[in-house]
Scaffold this active site. Structure first.
Site, mmCIF file in Angstrom:
data_model
loop_
_atom_site.group_PDB
_atom_site.id
_atom_site.type_symbol
_atom_site.label_atom_id
_atom_site.label_comp_id
_atom_site.label_asym_id
_atom_site.label_seq_id
_atom_site.Cartn_x
_atom_site.Cartn_y
_atom_site.Cartn_z
ATOM 1 N N SER A 20 52.056 27.001 30.906
ATOM 2 C CA SER A 20 50.733 27.639 30.986
ATOM 3 C C SER A 20 49.614 26.598 30.952
ATOM 4 O O SER A 20 48.437 26.951 30.996
ATOM 5 C CB SER A 20 50.556 28.622 29.827
ATOM 6 N N HIS A 153 21.804 62.478 44.953
ATOM 7 C CA HIS A 153 22.636 62.568 46.173
ATOM 8 C C HIS A 153 22.125 61.623 47.266
ATOM 9 O O HIS A 153 22.383 61.844 48.448
ATOM 10 C CB HIS A 153 22.669 63.994 46.732
ATOM 11 N N SER A 274 22.361 34.834 59.778
ATOM 12 C CA SER A 274 23.480 35.112 60.672
ATOM 13 C C SER A 274 23.592 33.981 61.673
ATOM 14 O O SER A 274 22.587 33.414 62.098
ATOM 15 C CB SER A 274 23.246 36.428 61.404
ATOM 16 N N LYS A 280 18.304 37.957 61.265
ATOM 17 C CA LYS A 280 18.973 38.494 60.087
ATOM 18 C C LYS A 280 18.669 37.743 58.794
ATOM 19 O O LYS A 280 18.558 36.520 58.774
ATOM 20 C CB LYS A 280 20.493 38.477 60.290
ATOM 21 N N ASN A 282 20.462 38.462 55.172
ATOM 22 C CA ASN A 282 21.450 39.350 54.551
ATOM 23 C C ASN A 282 21.496 39.199 53.027
ATOM 24 O O ASN A 282 21.389 38.085 52.510
ATOM 25 C CB ASN A 282 22.845 39.061 55.111
ATOM 26 N N GLU A 287 26.022 41.824 47.787
ATOM 27 C CA GLU A 287 27.320 42.313 48.288
ATOM 28 C C GLU A 287 28.474 41.649 47.549
ATOM 29 O O GLU A 287 29.479 42.289 47.220
ATOM 30 C CB GLU A 287 27.443 42.027 49.782
ATOM 31 N N GLN A 319 51.492 35.528 27.227
ATOM 32 C CA GLN A 319 50.899 34.328 27.832
ATOM 33 C C GLN A 319 50.097 34.698 29.090
ATOM 34 O O GLN A 319 49.225 33.945 29.515
ATOM 35 C CB GLN A 319 52.014 33.328 28.178
HETATM 36 N N1 ARG Z 1 51.648 29.375 25.538
HETATM 37 C C1 ARG Z 1 51.963 30.473 24.683
HETATM 38 C C2 ARG Z 1 51.060 31.664 24.980
HETATM 39 O O1 ARG Z 1 50.129 31.472 25.638
HETATM 40 C C3 ARG Z 1 51.805 30.077 23.257
HETATM 41 C C4 ARG Z 1 52.662 30.848 22.315
HETATM 42 C C5 ARG Z 1 54.061 30.514 22.498
HETATM 43 N N2 ARG Z 1 54.871 31.114 21.526
HETATM 44 C C6 ARG Z 1 56.184 31.275 21.655
HETATM 45 N N3 ARG Z 1 56.830 31.891 20.727
HETATM 46 N N4 ARG Z 1 56.811 30.859 22.735
HETATM 47 O O2 ARG Z 1 51.318 32.764 24.550
#
Ligand code: ARG
Length: 455
Positions: A20, A153, A274, A280, A282, A287, A319
């Site tokens: 992560s 409306h 444009s 134009k 815009n 948007e 995670q």
């Molecule tokens: N990277 C993990 C998360 O974002 C941290 C916690 C990990 N804990 C575990 N028991 N593997 O949740």
């Protein structure tokens, strides 16, 4: 980190799905803050020595400076921000680094880091909302008594004032601010010290770490502390409703800036041109706000889906909480900033709004009210008489004030020339003095109230 139990390292695909660090590096500062609080508490409780705590403290400061300087080498093999930070700490200070994780798990660590991050985003949202409210108030003040058509409306309903319309959004944003403040207050409990799920046998002081990190108190249940992501959902809920408001305003700006309405002219700096049509200009920012807020609704749904099937306490599913909240927060802050810029820069077209305000028999209700007040008719009868006059004007191709007195009296004999006083749009809005109504005097009182509040 768990080499004791494992003979082989992870497959490359395992690493790819598991890591992560690509996104949770955004928690680096919070991770270091949490670790500093934890280490100081461990030393104060005599769980680690002051010497080790000092080395950890110094080392963490170095880690933070490396992260800030962009020189920190993040590694996917180390999975996440927590292990990246701890690993670097070990490189810097040696074995003392291994004492930092006493009486702690990544489960309470990540819950703590993420709460700290989300709490900051609540504060950022509150700031940005206040700025947008300020821009809307400035518009309201400039045109407190400018008349425009009010719609239901998207059909002309009754004249209202520009100031009143701007203040409607100030009210919505006021509720948004209170939702973020409420979410912030509710999330402000510390998971740190819940450890993996059951708490710890070490004599830790959770009140001390909670206080050091600015939390009001520790979470009362260690299972709940590590398995709860309500704080992220509260944030996404508040963000979703706020985003919905921004999208409605964006939609109005798109309509109002069209050649058919011309109620507002956007500034060049918040418009695009444009490549083929030279005329134009815009309203792309409006948007894009309208479109981008869908990401925030999506994030809320996604996190609800992640959480809904999870048994207590921690599962790795969780995670998947961070990218949703990161993206929603980024999107919300950008949308709020873009809306603030557009609103601050745009020019409301007083004449175009006024001309439109009188069209579409917008003062028909004023005529019906006059029949009730001056001629004593029951409202239902007054409504019917007025309806017949609208039909008459429509077939003649004129507006209500253009009908002759004879034509009006043919619809009801008690109508007198005095009725013309109520058919003008200025009289119409000025007469709406009931609390919360669109009368310019009311609008000025509300502007003053909001200005005082925001100051
Ligand atoms: N990277 C993990 C998360 O974002 C941290 C916690 C990990 N804990 C575990 N028991 N593997 O949740």
């Amino acid at each position: 980190m768990w080499g004791g139990r494992f003979a082989e390292g992870p497959h490359a695909i395992m690493e790819a799905i598991n890591a992560s660090i690509g996104f949770d590096r955004r928690l680096a500062r919070q991770d270091v803050e949490g670790s500093r609080a934890h280490a100081a508490m461990l030393a104060a409780q005599g769980i680690i020595t002051d010497t080790d705590a000092e080395a950890i403290r110094e080392g963490l400061l170095t880690v933070l400076s490396e992260i800030d300087a962009g020189t920190f080498a993040f590694s996917a093999a180390l999975e996440d921000i927590h292990m990246n930070v701890e690993n670097r700490l070990r490189e810097l200070i040696g074995p003392a680094a291994g004492r930092l994780h006493t009486a702690r798990s990544r489960n309470d660590q990540v819950a703590t880091d993420f709460r700290l991050w989300t709490r900051e985003q609540c504060d950022a949202a509150l700031d940005s909302i206040r700025r947008l409210q300020g821009a809307l108030l400035a518009q309201a003040e400039a045109g407190a008594d400018w008349v425009m058509p009010g719609f239901t409306h998207l059909q002309t309903a009754q004249p209202v004032t520009w100031g009143h319309h701007m203040l409607a959004y100030v009210e919505m944003l006021g509720r948004d601010a209170s939702r973020f403040a409420d979410a912030r207050a509710r999330m402000n409990e510390s998971p740190l010290g819940a450890a993996a799920l059951a708490g710890t046998s070490f004599p830790i002081d959770r009140d001390a770490t909670a206080a050091a990190l600015g939390f009001d108190r520790p979470c009362a249940n260690s299972l709940d502390a590590v398995s709860d992501r309500d704080f992220a959902l509260d944030f996404l809920g508040a963000a979703s409703i706020c985003a919905m408001h921004l999208s409605r305003l964006a939609e109005e700006l798109v309509i109002w800036s069209s050649a058919q309405f011309r109620f507002v002219a956007m500034s060049d700096s918040f418009s695009t041109g444009s490549s083929i049509m030279p005329q134009k200009k815009n309203p792309d920012a409006a948007e894009l706000i309208r479109a981008k807020i869908g990401r925030i609704f999506g994030a809320q749904s996604a996190l609800l889906m992640v959480m809904k099937g999870l048994p207590l306490a921690y599962s790795k599913d969780m995670q998947e909480d961070k990218e949703q909240v990161f993206d929603a927060a980024d999107t919300l802050m950008l949308a709020l900033a873009a809306m603030t810029g557009m609103v601050a820069d745009m020019n409301a077209n007083r004449d175009a709004m006024r001309a439109a305000a009188g069209a579409g028999f917008s003062t028909a209700t004023d005529l019906a009210d006059w029949l009730v007040r001056e001629a004593g008719l029951p409202f239902r009868e007054a409504h019917h008489v007025t309806g017949s006059l609208v039909a008459r004007a429509e077939s003649k191709g004129c507006d209500l004030p253009d009908l002759t007195l004879e034509e009006m009296q043919a619809a009801h004999p008690l109508i007198t020339g005095g009725v013309r006083d109520v058919l003008g749009v200025d009289n119409s809005v000025a007469s709406r003095t009931s609390y919360g109504g669109t009368a310019p005097d009311n609008v000025r009182v509300q502007i003053a109230r909001w200005k005082e509040y925001l100051a």
